[in-house]
Design a protein around this motif. Structure first.
Motif, mmCIF file in Angstrom:
data_model
loop_
_atom_site.group_PDB
_atom_site.id
_atom_site.type_symbol
_atom_site.label_atom_id
_atom_site.label_comp_id
_atom_site.label_asym_id
_atom_site.label_seq_id
_atom_site.Cartn_x
_atom_site.Cartn_y
_atom_site.Cartn_z
ATOM 1 N N ALA A 126 81.235 107.531 -14.100
ATOM 2 C CA ALA A 126 80.525 108.783 -14.355
ATOM 3 C C ALA A 126 79.912 109.335 -13.074
ATOM 4 O O ALA A 126 79.592 110.512 -12.980
ATOM 5 N N ARG A 127 79.724 108.473 -12.099
ATOM 6 C CA ARG A 127 79.278 108.913 -10.772
ATOM 7 C C ARG A 127 79.951 107.991 -9.774
ATOM 8 O O ARG A 127 79.783 106.776 -9.847
ATOM 9 N N ARG A 128 80.721 108.554 -8.883
ATOM 10 C CA ARG A 128 81.449 107.714 -7.928
ATOM 11 C C ARG A 128 80.499 107.168 -6.881
ATOM 12 O O ARG A 128 79.397 107.686 -6.683
ATOM 13 N N ARG A 129 80.939 106.135 -6.195
ATOM 14 C CA ARG A 129 80.137 105.618 -5.086
ATOM 15 C C ARG A 129 79.993 106.706 -4.027
ATOM 16 O O ARG A 129 80.947 107.435 -3.746
ATOM 17 N N GLU A 130 78.812 106.846 -3.461
ATOM 18 C CA GLU A 130 78.638 107.813 -2.389
ATOM 19 C C GLU A 130 79.443 107.394 -1.160
ATOM 20 O O GLU A 130 79.720 106.211 -0.964
ATOM 21 N N THR A 131 79.788 108.394 -0.345
ATOM 22 C CA THR A 131 80.540 108.124 0.879
ATOM 23 C C THR A 131 79.638 108.386 2.081
ATOM 24 O O THR A 131 78.559 108.975 1.949
ATOM 25 N N TYR A 132 80.092 107.980 3.248
ATOM 26 C CA TYR A 132 79.325 108.284 4.459
ATOM 27 C C TYR A 132 79.263 109.791 4.679
ATOM 28 O O TYR A 132 78.283 110.316 5.199
ATOM 29 N N ASP A 133 80.306 110.523 4.285
ATOM 30 C CA ASP A 133 80.260 111.988 4.382
ATOM 31 C C ASP A 133 79.130 112.546 3.512
ATOM 32 O O ASP A 133 78.414 113.462 3.924
ATOM 33 N N ASP A 134 78.974 111.991 2.308
ATOM 34 C CA ASP A 134 77.866 112.440 1.443
ATOM 35 C C ASP A 134 76.531 112.260 2.161
ATOM 36 O O ASP A 134 75.637 113.103 2.071
ATOM 37 N N LEU A 135 76.404 111.153 2.881
ATOM 38 C CA LEU A 135 75.106 110.837 3.496
ATOM 39 C C LEU A 135 74.713 111.839 4.574
ATOM 40 O O LEU A 135 73.524 112.059 4.803
ATOM 41 N N VAL A 136 75.699 112.440 5.247
ATOM 42 C CA VAL A 136 75.343 113.379 6.323
ATOM 43 C C VAL A 136 75.586 114.839 5.940
ATOM 44 O O VAL A 136 75.389 115.736 6.761
ATOM 45 N N ALA A 137 75.980 115.075 4.674
ATOM 46 C CA ALA A 137 76.406 116.427 4.270
ATOM 47 C C ALA A 137 75.328 117.489 4.500
ATOM 48 O O ALA A 137 75.651 118.638 4.797
ATOM 49 N N ALA A 138 74.057 117.127 4.368
ATOM 50 C CA ALA A 138 72.996 118.137 4.489
ATOM 51 C C ALA A 138 72.422 118.211 5.907
ATOM 52 O O ALA A 138 71.479 118.954 6.155
ATOM 53 N N GLU A 139 73.004 117.472 6.827
ATOM 54 C CA GLU A 139 72.422 117.371 8.176
ATOM 55 C C GLU A 139 73.282 118.037 9.229
ATOM 56 O O GLU A 139 74.487 118.204 9.055
ATOM 57 N N THR A 140 72.639 118.370 10.357
ATOM 58 C CA THR A 140 73.407 118.782 11.520
ATOM 59 C C THR A 140 72.824 118.091 12.751
ATOM 60 O O THR A 140 71.610 117.896 12.840
ATOM 61 N N ALA A 141 73.703 117.725 13.670
ATOM 62 C CA ALA A 141 73.240 117.119 14.922
ATOM 63 C C ALA A 141 72.866 118.192 15.938
ATOM 64 O O ALA A 141 72.279 117.902 16.972
ATOM 65 N N THR A 142 73.225 119.434 15.647
ATOM 66 C CA THR A 142 72.952 120.534 16.583
ATOM 67 C C THR A 142 72.216 121.662 15.866
ATOM 68 O O THR A 142 72.771 122.738 15.623
ATOM 69 N N PRO A 143 70.957 121.424 15.502
ATOM 70 C CA PRO A 143 70.201 122.453 14.764
ATOM 71 C C PRO A 143 69.914 123.665 15.646
ATOM 72 O O PRO A 143 69.884 123.544 16.872
#
Ligand SMILES: *Cc1c(COP(=O)(O)O)cnc(C)c1O
Length: 439
Positions: free
Chosen positions: A405-422
């Motif tokens: 019902a909910r897949r395991r999160e991926t490393y992409d999920d973990l950084v999806a809301a972030e940017t290294a160059t704000p």
């Protein structure tokens, strides 16, 4: 009662072997038995049938969408504590009539969202919140339906972190103050007093304080009734305890027995907000042994699930039964005699990262699968990605079938809301823009 059982030496959820689920989805993983949840709902409804309550499931216990959809289809209502929870229900098409909005810190935006969806009522917990809600409703040209959450000042005899109904609690209003405020609500054109609510705490295993609390709220309702024509509901809250280790959990009938005399002739709709009791023992977490290690006299079993996956043991000493899934038979009913105690710990870099301490456990080797029982409530919903650990999947079992019902999160999920160059902006210019925009 739950639908987890050892058969032929291995643990099943309903008719699905948990070993098979672990092979299919990996570990750690949460597994919920839908049949168990449905049993609890049926038995709760049966115990209170003569009082015809609206059961508003406290979804902070477990907010998995598929689980919520199953409960919504059974006609349940929901108790929410944020606009994020409201959003989940909106996606499922749950009507506002079946939603009550609790919580001590509702923001203005959350009030707007809830009014927009037409929630049944707001459980209001402070005078300032009441004023804020009156203003938001007036600004929208709407009327907000209010229930006051009062503290009956009875001690539920539970853990300090989850006792909420005492006079000096962060939650609710002292009951005498509640009466004053109730009368104030009656004078406000943008508010309507439709209910009273209490919720004295969680994991309550003694029904006596429960009955007392409801009695005090019912007394207040009787005092207000002559002046409050719209008063329509009394909400007894949630907090029903479940069996984790040694304190016996009361039956639904026992709760009904202590509540019934106070509410049966009141002429108000009975609401309740059970969370843990519906889902707690319907969930297990599967985790694999990584390593064993000895430090002085201490023996450790290091597993692949940590405090980020299940924080209850670290946060408030939550005790969960832990036992191998295959090859060691069923866990003993009482104390496990003759087994060497171990600390079962996770991979997170914190000394507070443990699932159990000094726990008698059969000899287990690396790769063996363990089940952590009773984690269907406040398990996944309290999980985090601390140490950059993707959160585990949630699997539903229904009879002989299972579904992710909910897949395991991926490393992409973990950084999806972030940017290294704000993109940096001048703070002063930003403030000036905001000022111009608002004038
Ligand atoms: C958390 C909560 C509940 C549910 O408590 P359980 O112990 O899970 O039954 C009900 N009502 C309110 C207001 C809550 O905050």
């Amino acid at each position: 009662m739950d639908r987890f059982a050892y058969r032929d030496g291995q643990l099943f959820a309903e008719d699905v072997a948990l070993d098979a689920i672990a092979r299919a989805v990996g570990t750690p993983a949460y597994v919920y038995s839908l049949g168990t949840v449905r049993d609890h709902v049926d038995r709760l409804q049966a115990a209170f049938a003569d009082l015809d309550p609206l059961i508003c499931y406290a979804m902070k216990a477990n907010a998995n969408l598929a689980l919520l959809a199953d409960l919504a289809a059974r006609g349940l209502g929901f108790d929410i504590v944020s606009a994020g929870e409201l959003d989940r229900l909106r996606r499922l098409g749950v009507p506002g009539e079946r939603i009550v909005f609790s919580g001590v810190g509702k923001t203005r935006d959350e009030m707007v969202a809830a009014l927009g969806h037409g929630v049944r009522l707001f459980n209001v917990e402070s005078e300032e919140e009441l004023e804020a809600l009156a203003r938001v409703a007036a600004d929208l040209g709407q009327r907000a339906d209010v229930a006051l959450r009062v503290n009956p000042d009875v001690d539920p005899q539970t853990h300090a972190y989850i006792a909420t109904g005492l006079k000096e609690s962060k939650f609710g209003l002292a009951i005498d103050r509640g009466e004053v405020l109730a009368r104030r609500v009656l004078d406000r054109p943008s508010l309507r007093l439709v209910g009273l609510q209490c919720h004295i705490g969680s994991q309550i295993t003694d029904v006596t304080p429960y009955g007392e609390a409801v009695g005090r709220v019912a007394d207040l309702a009787r005092r207000l009734q002559p002046d409050a024509p719209d008063l329509a509901s009394l909400d007894m809250g949630g907090g029903f305890g479940i069996f984790y280790k040694d304190r016996r959990a009361p039956s639904f009938e026992e709760y009904a027995r202590v509540v019934r005399p106070h509410v049966k002739d009141l002429g108000l709709k009975l609401l309740m907000e059970p969370g843990r009791v519906l889902v707690g023992n319907a969930g297990v977490m599967l985790t694999r042994v990584l390593y064993r290690k000895q430090a002085g006299a201490k023996r450790f079993v290091i597993v692949d699930a940590g405090m980020n996956d299940l924080i209850r043991p670290s946060l408030y000493g939550g005790w969960h039964r832990i036992w191998p899934v295959v090859g060691h038979g069923a866990p003993p009913v009482g104390e496990a005699d003759g087994l060497a105690p171990v600390d079962i710990v996770g991979p997170v870099c914190e000394s507070g990262d443990f699932l159990a301490k000094d726990r008698p456990l059969p000899e287990v080797a690396a790769g063996e699968l363990l089940a952590v029982f009773g984690v269907g409530a406040y398990g996944f919903t309290m999980s985090s990605t601390y140490n950059a650990r993707p959160r585990p999947p949630e699997v539903l079992v229904d009879g002989a079938r299972f579904a992710v019902a909910r897949r395991r999160e991926t490393y992409d999920d973990l950084v999806a809301a972030e940017t290294a160059t704000p993109t940096f902006v001048e703070a002063a210019a930003e403030a000036l823009d905001a000022k111009e925009a608002s004038s």
